[in-house]
Design a protein around this motif. Structure first.
Motif, PDB file in Angstrom:
ATOM      1  N   GLY A  77       0.808  -1.203   0.000  1.00 52.05           N
ATOM      2  CA  GLY A  77       0.000   0.000   0.000  1.00 52.05           C
ATOM      3  C   GLY A  77       0.843   1.256   0.000  1.00 52.05           C
ATOM      4  O   GLY A  77       2.048   1.214   0.261  1.00 52.05           O
ATOM      5  N   PHE A  78       0.192   2.363  -0.314  1.00 54.23           N
ATOM      6  CA  PHE A  78       0.849   3.662  -0.234  1.00 54.23           C
ATOM      7  C   PHE A  78      -0.185   4.730   0.061  1.00 54.23           C
ATOM      8  O   PHE A  78      -1.379   4.547  -0.170  1.00 54.23           O
ATOM      9  CB  PHE A  78       1.626   3.984  -1.520  1.00 54.23           C
ATOM     10  N   ALA A  79       0.285   5.828   0.609  1.00 48.42           N
ATOM     11  CA  ALA A  79      -0.566   6.984   0.905  1.00 48.42           C
ATOM     12  C   ALA A  79       0.196   8.236   0.501  1.00 48.42           C
ATOM     13  O   ALA A  79       1.416   8.324   0.681  1.00 48.42           O
ATOM     14  CB  ALA A  79      -0.910   7.026   2.385  1.00 48.42           C
ATOM     15  N   LEU A  80      -0.526   9.178  -0.063  1.00 46.91           N
ATOM     16  CA  LEU A  80       0.051  10.466  -0.461  1.00 46.91           C
ATOM     17  C   LEU A  80      -0.877  11.582  -0.003  1.00 46.91           C
ATOM     18  O   LEU A  80      -2.086  11.533  -0.256  1.00 46.91           O
ATOM     19  CB  LEU A  80       0.187  10.550  -1.987  1.00 46.91           C
ATOM     20  N   ALA A  81      -0.323  12.576   0.640  1.00 47.23           N
ATOM     21  CA  ALA A  81      -1.093  13.754   1.011  1.00 47.23           C
ATOM     22  C   ALA A  81      -1.299  14.623  -0.227  1.00 47.23           C
ATOM     23  O   ALA A  81      -0.468  14.616  -1.147  1.00 47.23           O
ATOM     24  CB  ALA A  81      -0.358  14.553   2.090  1.00 47.23           C
ATOM     25  N   ALA A  82      -2.381  15.354  -0.267  1.00 49.85           N
ATOM     26  CA  ALA A  82      -2.644  16.279  -1.368  1.00 49.85           C
ATOM     27  C   ALA A  82      -1.434  17.193  -1.559  1.00 49.85           C
ATOM     28  O   ALA A  82      -0.828  17.650  -0.591  1.00 49.85           O
ATOM     29  CB  ALA A  82      -3.885  17.113  -1.066  1.00 49.85           C
ATOM     30  N   GLY A  83      -1.071  17.426  -2.812  1.00 51.56           N
ATOM     31  CA  GLY A  83       0.031  18.331  -3.118  1.00 51.56           C
ATOM     32  C   GLY A  83       1.415  17.716  -3.041  1.00 51.56           C
ATOM     33  O   GLY A  83       2.399  18.416  -3.281  1.00 51.56           O
ATOM     34  N   THR A  84       1.521  16.420  -2.741  1.00 52.44           N
ATOM     35  CA  THR A  84       2.826  15.767  -2.644  1.00 52.44           C
ATOM     36  C   THR A  84       3.377  15.472  -4.040  1.00 52.44           C
ATOM     37  O   THR A  84       2.769  14.698  -4.789  1.00 52.44           O
ATOM     38  CB  THR A  84       2.729  14.444  -1.861  1.00 52.44           C
ATOM     39  N   PRO A  85       4.521  16.052  -4.406  1.00 55.33           N
ATOM     40  CA  PRO A  85       5.116  15.735  -5.709  1.00 55.33           C
ATOM     41  C   PRO A  85       5.563  14.266  -5.732  1.00 55.33           C
ATOM     42  O   PRO A  85       6.197  13.789  -4.801  1.00 55.33           O
ATOM     43  CB  PRO A  85       6.331  16.666  -5.801  1.00 55.33           C
ATOM     44  N   HIS A  86       5.221  13.567  -6.811  1.00 49.47           N
ATOM     45  CA  HIS A  86       5.601  12.161  -6.954  1.00 49.47           C
ATOM     46  C   HIS A  86       5.575  11.786  -8.432  1.00 49.47           C
ATOM     47  O   HIS A  86       4.965  12.458  -9.255  1.00 49.47           O
ATOM     48  CB  HIS A  86       4.655  11.254  -6.152  1.00 49.47           C
ATOM     49  N   ALA A  87       6.256  10.678  -8.740  1.00 53.27           N
ATOM     50  CA  ALA A  87       6.267  10.119 -10.094  1.00 53.27           C
ATOM     51  C   ALA A  87       5.866   8.655  -9.980  1.00 53.27           C
ATOM     52  O   ALA A  87       6.053   8.024  -8.938  1.00 53.27           O
ATOM     53  CB  ALA A  87       7.650  10.261 -10.720  1.00 53.27           C
ATOM     54  N   GLU A  88       5.301   8.122 -11.066  1.00 53.04           N
ATOM     55  CA  GLU A  88       4.838   6.745 -11.089  1.00 53.04           C
ATOM     56  C   GLU A  88       5.358   6.055 -12.342  1.00 53.04           C
ATOM     57  O   GLU A  88       5.413   6.664 -13.414  1.00 53.04           O
ATOM     58  CB  GLU A  88       3.304   6.701 -11.108  1.00 53.04           C
ATOM     59  N   ARG A  89       5.745   4.789 -12.175  1.00 55.44           N
ATOM     60  CA  ARG A  89       6.161   3.969 -13.326  1.00 55.44           C
ATOM     61  C   ARG A  89       5.552   2.589 -13.129  1.00 55.44           C
ATOM     62  O   ARG A  89       5.606   2.027 -12.035  1.00 55.44           O
ATOM     63  CB  ARG A  89       7.688   3.875 -13.400  1.00 55.44           C
ATOM     64  N   TYR A  90       4.967   2.056 -14.190  1.00 59.31           N
ATOM     65  CA  TYR A  90       4.266   0.780 -14.113  1.00 59.31           C
ATOM     66  C   TYR A  90       5.035  -0.303 -14.860  1.00 59.31           C
ATOM     67  O   TYR A  90       5.688  -0.033 -15.870  1.00 59.31           O
ATOM     68  CB  TYR A  90       2.835   0.946 -14.645  1.00 59.31           C
ATOM     69  N   GLY A  91       4.966  -1.533 -14.349  1.00 60.21           N
ATOM     70  CA  GLY A  91       5.751  -2.649 -14.849  1.00 60.21           C
ATOM     71  C   GLY A  91       5.339  -3.159 -16.218  1.00 60.21           C
ATOM     72  O   GLY A  91       4.396  -2.665 -16.848  1.00 60.21           O
ATOM     73  N   SER A  92       6.025  -4.205 -16.660  1.00 57.56           N
ATOM     74  CA  SER A  92       5.828  -4.761 -18.002  1.00 57.56           C
ATOM     75  C   SER A  92       4.451  -5.405 -18.175  1.00 57.56           C
ATOM     76  O   SER A  92       4.011  -5.606 -19.304  1.00 57.56           O
ATOM     77  CB  SER A  92       6.926  -5.782 -18.313  1.00 57.56           C
TER      78      SER A  92
END
Length: 106
Positions: A77-92
């Motif tokens: 699991g993960f949690a992110l507060a509003a406004g948190t800069p982040h990047a996402e990459r998805y697998g094959s």
């Protein structure tokens, strides 16, 4: 007999989407949905106007906040507060996660 914990840190197998959604709505999340991402999708650094709390249910993804990258697989699991800069990459094989959004109205 105890009830499985439907929090994003728990493995999703013992409960379904409805249980997950109910638990997050009880925590004030006003939207709960399933997100499916195509294989190899990359989302460069961005933010959201809502708090997010999620659990990966299929595939894998990498979530980067600042200089820290986490490799997430089913049950993670993960949690992110509003406004948190982040990047996402998805697998094959892409990825699917269940996510609750708590809209902050800002």
């Amino acid at each position: 007999m105890s009830t499985p914990d439907p929090s994003p840190a728990a493995t999703p197998a013992p409960f379904g989407f409805d249980t997950f959604a109910g638990a997050l709505r009880a925590q004030g999340f006003d939207e709960v949905l399933e997100r499916r991402w195509a294989p190899g999708t990359v989302l460069e650094t961005h933010t959201h106007p809502f708090d997010a709390k999620a659990v990966v249910v299929q595939g894998e993804m990498w979530l980067t906040e600042g200089t820290q990258t986490r490799h997430l697989r089913p049950g993670d699991g993960f949690a992110l507060a509003a406004g948190t800069p982040h990047a996402e990459r998805y697998g094959s094989a892409g990825a699917t996660y269940w996510v609750g959004r708590r809209n902050t109205g800002g």
